[in-house]
Design a protein around this motif. Structure first.
Motif, short mmCIF file in Angstrom:
data_model
loop_
_atom_site.label_atom_id
_atom_site.label_comp_id
_atom_site.label_asym_id
_atom_site.label_seq_id
_atom_site.Cartn_x
_atom_site.Cartn_y
_atom_site.Cartn_z
N SER A 1 0.81 -1.22 0.00
CA SER A 1 0.00 0.00 0.00
C SER A 1 0.84 1.28 0.00
N ALA B 1 1.23 12.45 -1.07
CA ALA B 1 0.34 11.30 -0.93
C ALA B 1 0.64 10.50 0.33
N ALA C 1 -7.56 13.16 -10.55
CA ALA C 1 -7.57 12.57 -9.21
C ALA C 1 -8.35 13.44 -8.24
N ARG C 2 -9.04 12.78 -7.30
CA ARG C 2 -9.80 13.51 -6.29
C ARG C 2 -9.00 13.75 -5.02
N THR C 3 -8.02 12.87 -4.75
CA THR C 3 -7.20 13.01 -3.56
C THR C 3 -5.72 12.93 -3.94
N GLN D 1 -4.60 9.27 -4.30
CA GLN D 1 -5.03 8.73 -5.57
C GLN D 1 -4.13 9.24 -6.70
N LEU E 1 -0.89 7.27 -6.74
CA LEU E 1 -1.05 5.94 -7.33
C LEU E 1 -1.19 6.02 -8.85
N LEU E 2 -2.01 6.98 -9.31
CA LEU E 2 -2.21 7.12 -10.75
C LEU E 2 -0.91 7.49 -11.46
N ASP F 1 4.36 0.48 -9.79
CA ASP F 1 3.00 0.59 -9.29
C ASP F 1 2.92 -0.15 -7.96
N SER G 1 0.50 -1.07 -6.26
CA SER G 1 -0.56 -2.06 -6.19
C SER G 1 -0.16 -3.38 -6.83
#
Length: 342
Positions: free
Chosen positions: A257, A286, A318-320, A323, A326-327, A337, A339
């Protein structure tokens, strides 16, 4: 005129391979005066010929000097790179033998004793003892070191972890997850990036629950207390057990994460805008660092941080901030990445 030389013990660069400060100084003197006789060296250094003969006997046994034929008595200094490399190899062989001997001693211990609770967990008290055991744990690693890094620290956070750099140089895999609060400490981000440049795989997370280090998935060290005021004064050593397995599993969950920490800003990928912000910007944001802390770390104004964050979030949709991080990683703007989806 006799020149009496005072030896500074802090100048004993060869102490790690078994050469004391006095003998090292004599070796250095011989390197500077390769054709000097025993009496000439005695006159220059202020030592007696008897003391020099004894020193040269020790240096000869170490392979640092050899006696030349003929009279008067002269000694020839071996080339430092050749001599010291041989001493290092000899020392490494000795350490390898000691490690095998330790395993043999363990085998002599009844199995029931090895598996007893008091043998699986040790408690270390005192900041100096904690630092020593942490260093030993790193130095003993031959394959992998896993680290959760967060304040407070038993060692100076402004100094590079020499033991880690040495392990990286020997091919040991080091993975570290930095708590965002650690990177707010002046100079800590720079040191972390130096470690990444040396080969460390590093990530950043806003939620690192504790300090932890695991060597070869066989031994771990972590704080005994969750009290911040005494966090670095006592520690628990955990050996192979289900408890250690749980600590490894915790690290892997946090690793998946967390966001990659770049060693340095990267060039924009082909086809992407050339004015991409430094990868550090979104990694730090982030991970949970406040705008003021990010501005200090990157050496830019708070207004610049606000502008670049707004532009990049809009570009990514992105909203946050998390995020956005990560993007950005998934699009290959830096690192991997987190994830695992590429």
């Amino acid at each position: 005129m006799t020149c009496l030389r005072i030896v500074n013990p802090h100048d004993n660069a060869l102490s790690a391979v078994g050469v004391d400060a006095e003998d090292e100084q004599i070796y250095r003197d011989l390197l500077r005066r390769p054709r000097a006789t025993l009496h000439e060296l005695a006159a220059h250094t202020g030592r007696t010929t008897v003391a020099l003969r004894r020193a040269f006997a020790r240096l000869e046994a170490l392979g640092l000097v050899s006696r030349m034929a003929g009279r008067p008595v002269r000694f020839l200094a071996t080339r430092p790179d050749v001599a010291v490399s041989a001493l290092i190899s000899r020392r490494e062989e000795g350490l390898a033998q000691a490690r095998l001997a330790a395993l043999a001693m363990l085998a002599e211990t009844p199995r029931a004793e090895n598996d007893s609770p008091e043998e699986l967990v040790e408690v270390v008290q005192g900041r100096a003892a904690v630092v020593q055991r942490f260093t030993q744990l790193q130095q003993a690693a031959t394959e992998e070191v896993l680290v959760l890094d967060r304040p407070p620290y038993a060692q100076d956070p402004g100094e590079q972890n020499v033991a880690e750099m040495e392990r990286l140089a020997h091919g040991v895999v080091v993975r570290g997850i930095y708590d965002a609060s650690a990177l707010e400490i002046p100079g800590k981000l720079r040191l972390a990036q130096e470690s990444v440049a040396a080969g460390e795989q590093a990530r950043v997370s806003p939620e690192v629950p504790m300090k932890l280090a695991i060597a070869d998935r066989r031994t771990a060290i972590l704080p005994l207390s969750t009290d911040e005021s005494s966090h670095a004064d006592s520690a628990v050593i955990v050996h192979s057990s289900t408890l250690l397995d749980a600590l490894v599993a915790l690290f892997e969950v946090l690793w998946r994460s967390a966001l990659p920490l770049p060693a340095r800003p990267l060039d924009a990928p082909s086809g992407e805008p050339a004015d991409l912000p430094d990868p550090e910007l979104f990694t730090l944001l982030a991970a949970g660092l406040k705008d003021e802390a990010v501005a200090r770390q990157l050496g830019v104004s708070l207004r610049t941080v606000h502008r670049r964050v707004s532009e990049m979030m809009e570009r990514l949709g992105a909203r946050t901030r998390f995020q956005a991080g990560l993007l950005a990683a998934r699009r290959g703007w830096w690192g991997e990445d987190p994830s695992g989806r590429g």
